[in-house]
Design an enzyme around this catalytic site. Structure first.
Site, mmCIF file in Angstrom:
data_model
loop_
_atom_site.group_PDB
_atom_site.id
_atom_site.type_symbol
_atom_site.label_atom_id
_atom_site.label_comp_id
_atom_site.label_asym_id
_atom_site.label_seq_id
_atom_site.Cartn_x
_atom_site.Cartn_y
_atom_site.Cartn_z
ATOM 1 N N SER A 32 37.481 35.038 45.225
ATOM 2 C CA SER A 32 38.729 34.021 45.153
ATOM 3 C C SER A 32 38.021 32.633 44.241
ATOM 4 O O SER A 32 37.715 32.940 42.994
ATOM 5 C CB SER A 32 39.051 33.284 46.544
ATOM 6 O OG SER A 32 40.151 32.668 46.390
ATOM 7 N N ASP A 71 48.437 40.240 45.450
ATOM 8 C CA ASP A 71 47.679 39.006 45.624
ATOM 9 C C ASP A 71 48.554 37.899 44.292
ATOM 10 O O ASP A 71 48.582 38.481 43.143
ATOM 11 C CB ASP A 71 46.148 39.506 45.004
ATOM 12 C CG ASP A 71 45.078 38.326 45.296
ATOM 13 O OD1 ASP A 71 45.534 37.036 44.936
ATOM 14 O OD2 ASP A 71 44.324 38.646 45.861
ATOM 15 N N HIS A 117 45.805 39.009 49.185
ATOM 16 C CA HIS A 117 44.815 37.982 48.987
ATOM 17 C C HIS A 117 43.660 37.782 50.358
ATOM 18 O O HIS A 117 44.109 37.689 51.208
ATOM 19 C CB HIS A 117 44.999 36.653 48.629
ATOM 20 C CG HIS A 117 43.919 35.651 47.854
ATOM 21 N ND1 HIS A 117 43.239 36.344 46.856
ATOM 22 C CD2 HIS A 117 42.918 34.831 48.583
ATOM 23 C CE1 HIS A 117 42.288 35.213 46.564
ATOM 24 N NE2 HIS A 117 42.059 34.538 47.684
#
Length: 288
Positions: A135, A227, A257
């Site tokens: 991330s 995502d 995600h």
């Protein structure tokens, strides 16, 4: 799991409470990892394989996620231990400064400091140092690969970008403003980028805005189709390839995600981890 997971995990209002919860995680974390501090005060959490391995070891600098505003290296203890044990490497997780209190380039410079510290360590093979993160950690790893290229002190052998947060312009895409996203949506993204960038020039601070990607470390990029970062991840992989940077891409149909953190034992998560592990194994192989 996607049906019940929230769409927005971090916001300006929830951040103070989430930071308290993360600190509790640190207090309850395993003591099996050693810790070190660089000359500039950056804390590094070190995971070594339990079995004795001769000679200087290859290493991975791991950068945790959290939207540039949240997180600690302890949150990825389990992942770091798995990589250290399965590959026989040292995994060093860096505790970088967070926005908005410390906007760009503070966190990136902390990661660079940790990378150079790791490469100089007598137990580490400086020729076999990889960088990676998930991330926002993946976004920092991409920026770190560019910074390493520009400064020329350390040459990472791989940049492992796990659903990376690469492009602030995703926040402006109204076509992505729907209910399918989980854990990180467009509003969270806008808050995270605004906090991280502060008054910085996005053309310099945002990896996806950099015009020249040539000469950076070979990359592995993994992301799910559900995502928010899917499009920017695939676009970045294409730009890397166009710049002559070897890049492999792992697309996970239907994955949201952070899916592998929420359900680490699901078959799709185990397969996703195996792909990362094998990319690192190949990159860190001894070619002497």
């Amino acid at each position: 799991m996607a049906a019940v997971a929230p769409s927005r995990a971090i916001s300006r209002r929830s951040l103070p409470l989430l930071r308290v919860l993360v600190q509790l995680l640190r207090l309850r974390s395993s003591t099996r990892a050693a810790e070190a501090t660089t000359a500039t005060g950056v804390r590094i959490r070190l995971h070594r394989p339990r079995a004795a391995v001769a000679g200087p070891l290859p290493a991975l600098l791991w950068i945790h996620g959290g939207g540039y505003v949240l997180g600690l290296p302890e949150q990825d203890d389990a992942l770091c231990r798995r990589l250290a044990e399965s590959l026989g490497i040292v995994v060093a997780a860096v505790d970088y400064r967070l926005a908005p209190e410390h906007p760009y380039p503070a966190g990136l410079e902390d990661c660079y400091d940790a990378m150079t510290w790791l490469a100089r360590h007598p137990d580490i093979d400086a020729r076999r140092v990889a960088i990676g993160g998930a991330s926002a950690g993946g976004g920092l790893a991409a920026s770190l690969a560019l910074l390493a290229r520009d400064r020329g002190e350390v040459t990472p052998v791989c940049q492992l970008l796990v659903y990376p947060m690469l492009d602030d312009r995703t926040s402006a895409r109204s076509d992505l403003d729907d209910s399918r996203w989980r854990l990180w949506d467009r509003r969270s993204n806008r808050f995270g980028w605004a906090a991280y960038l502060g008054d910085a020039d996005p053309e310099t601070a945002v990896p996806a805005r950099r015009t020249d990607l040539a000469g950076t470390a070979p990359a592995w990029i993994g992301v799910g189709t559900a995502d928010l970062f899917h499009d920017e991840s695939t676009a970045y992989s294409k730009r890397l390839a166009d710049a002559g940077v070897p890049c492999s891409v792992e697309i996970v149909p239907g994955a949201f995600h952070g899916f592998d953190l929420v359900m680490p034992n699901a078959p799709v998560s185990r397969s996703f981890f195996a792909s990362q592990r094998e990319a690192l194994r190949a990159a860190l192989a001894d070619r002497a």
